[in-house]
Scaffold this active site. Structure first.
Site, short mmCIF file in Angstrom:
data_model
loop_
_atom_site.label_atom_id
_atom_site.label_comp_id
_atom_site.label_asym_id
_atom_site.label_seq_id
_atom_site.Cartn_x
_atom_site.Cartn_y
_atom_site.Cartn_z
CB THR A 215 -37.85 61.82 34.09
OG1 THR A 215 -38.95 61.65 33.19
CG2 THR A 215 -37.23 60.49 34.42
NE ARG A 243 -45.00 58.15 26.80
CZ ARG A 243 -44.00 58.71 27.48
NH1 ARG A 243 -43.92 58.59 28.79
NH2 ARG A 243 -43.06 59.39 26.85
CG ASP A 246 -36.93 57.80 28.23
OD1 ASP A 246 -37.95 58.17 28.87
OD2 ASP A 246 -35.89 58.49 28.19
CB THR A 266 -34.82 63.64 32.20
OG1 THR A 266 -33.91 64.72 31.98
CG2 THR A 266 -34.41 62.90 33.46
N GLY A 267 -36.55 63.62 29.56
CA GLY A 267 -37.06 64.34 28.40
C GLY A 267 -37.96 63.44 27.59
N GLY A 269 -39.31 60.67 25.97
CA GLY A 269 -38.87 59.29 26.00
C GLY A 269 -38.89 58.58 24.66
N1 GLY Z 1 -38.49 60.51 29.90
C1 GLY Z 1 -39.70 60.25 30.53
C2 GLY Z 1 -40.75 59.79 29.62
O1 GLY Z 1 -40.71 60.03 28.44
O2 GLY Z 1 -41.69 59.17 30.11
#
Ligand code: GLY
Length: 365
Positions: A215, A243, A246, A266-267, A269
């Site tokens: 992200t 899907r 976040d 980021t990471g 979500g």
């Molecule tokens: N943080 C990006 C996602 O989970 O889509």
């Protein structure tokens, strides 16, 4: 321990010590003074690592990084939220940046689905899109949702229709490279299906075994107390179609408020949504914590609340998340759950130029 007397090394050590509390899911307040807060030198941006790529693969970047462009825009008078979006566009347009826009890794069916959000901390307005197909710059669509509609979050076919009505052009976002990695993933899913691996396909991409979450988040502060931000992503590679992570969830992937600051993440979500990460960080800053402290507290909440199936044998979360923040006064910081040597740094740009800095790690390597 007198927390006010901790130096930065002790601070990080103290963060590690919280791991035990995290494993035991013990409620914990990590309170120290603001001693370690760093301050932006004039208008500045704090962002995910990829917003200051040392070797930009997109020739259009001409050596500029996304954070540099964002800060230039603010110096030219643009609002923080618009500046963050212009910076994010560089990466959305880069076919070799596999976590956003063109070249983003697709869902399980080989279709790129993008999520993005923007927030203006001055006007307290936001816009977002989820599961948007075929539009290279979802952050620009998110800003249009904010400015041109009475809505905040638009998803799927409706978001695409809205974007096309505004003149956004449809593009096949799957590049030859991302298609190849997707085909590799599909062929290695099972030994019992009808897909065989390409015998001349070259080495298997690491993304096949460890689906990435690349992200881009950019938070901006204009030097006069105005904040805004943007988060944009193709989400979890090989996700189930539909899907949404976040990034387009205001309060999770992004939150900005001139009265407190701006933050993003980021990471993984799903784990961030469950603690309303960006909002948590901003509220911690409103309550007086430094950006580092606020980001670390968010990381710790994830560790404290993470469900058992997502934990490693040592009790720590088997996932990673990064948080980025700027306070209303221009102090900045970042955290990461697990230190990622060589990969966990975040991007900063201000009057001193663009650079990478180390986040505070909840669990140092
Ligand atoms: N943080 C990006 C996602 O989970 O889509």
């Amino acid at each position: 321990m007198n927390n006010k007397n901790l130096d930065r090394r002790q601070f990080i050590g103290a963060a590690a010590a919280t791991s035990l509390a995290a494993c035991a899911s013990t409620p914990h307040v990590f309170a120290i003074g603001n001693k370690f807060a760093r301050k932006l030198d004039g208008p500045g941006a704090v962002a995910s690592h990829n917003a200051h790529n040392p070797t930009p693969s997109n020739p259009k970047q001409k050596g500029y990084s996304a954070v540099t462009v964002a800060v230039e825009r603010m110096r030219a008078g643009d609002k923080p939220v618009d500046s963050a979006v212009v910076g994010a566009h560089l990466l959305e347009d880069d076919p070799y940046e596999t976590g956003v826009g063109l070249g983003g890794l697709p869902n399980a069916e080989g279709i790129v689905e993008l999520d993005a959000s923007v927030m203006d901390g001055t006007e307290h307005r936001a816009g977002a899109v989820g599961a948007l197909q075929n539009i290279q710059n979802p952050a620009a669509v998110a800003i249009a949702v904010m400015r041109r509609t009475n809505h905040l979050l638009m998803v799927g076919a409706g978001a695409l229709k809205f974007a096309k009505e505004l003149g956004f052009k449809e593009t096949d976002l799957l590049t030859p490279e991302s298609r190849k990695v997707w085909l590799q993933w599909r062929a290695t899913l099972s030994t019992k299906d009808n897909y065989l691996e390409d015998e001349e396909g070259g080495p298997i991409s690491p993304a096949v075994k460890m689906p990435p979450l690349g992200t881009v988040h950019i938070s901006c502060w204009d030097g006069k107390g105005r904040v805004g931000g943007c988060t944009t992503t193709s989400g979890l590679a090989w996700k189930i179609p539909g899907r949404v992570g976040d990034s387009p969830i205001i309060g999770a992937g992004l939150f900005s408020d001139d009265n407190a600051g701006t933050a993003g993440s980021t990471g993984r979500g799903e784990s961030n949504i469950l603690i309303a990460g960006a909002h948590t960080v901003v509220e911690m800053m409103r309550a007086g914590k430094s950006p580092d402290e606020a980001c670390l507290e968010a990381a710790k909440r994830v560790a404290d609340t993470c469900e058992p199936r997502l934990r490693r044998k040592d009790g720590t979360p088997d996932l990673n998340l990064s948080f980025y923040a700027i306070s209303k006064d221009g102090e900045y910081g970042g955290s990461i759950i697990h230190d990622a040597p060589g990969g966990g740094d975040y991007a900063v740009c201000d009057g001193k130029g663009a650079r990478h800095e180390k986040p505070v790690a909840l669990f140092p390597a």
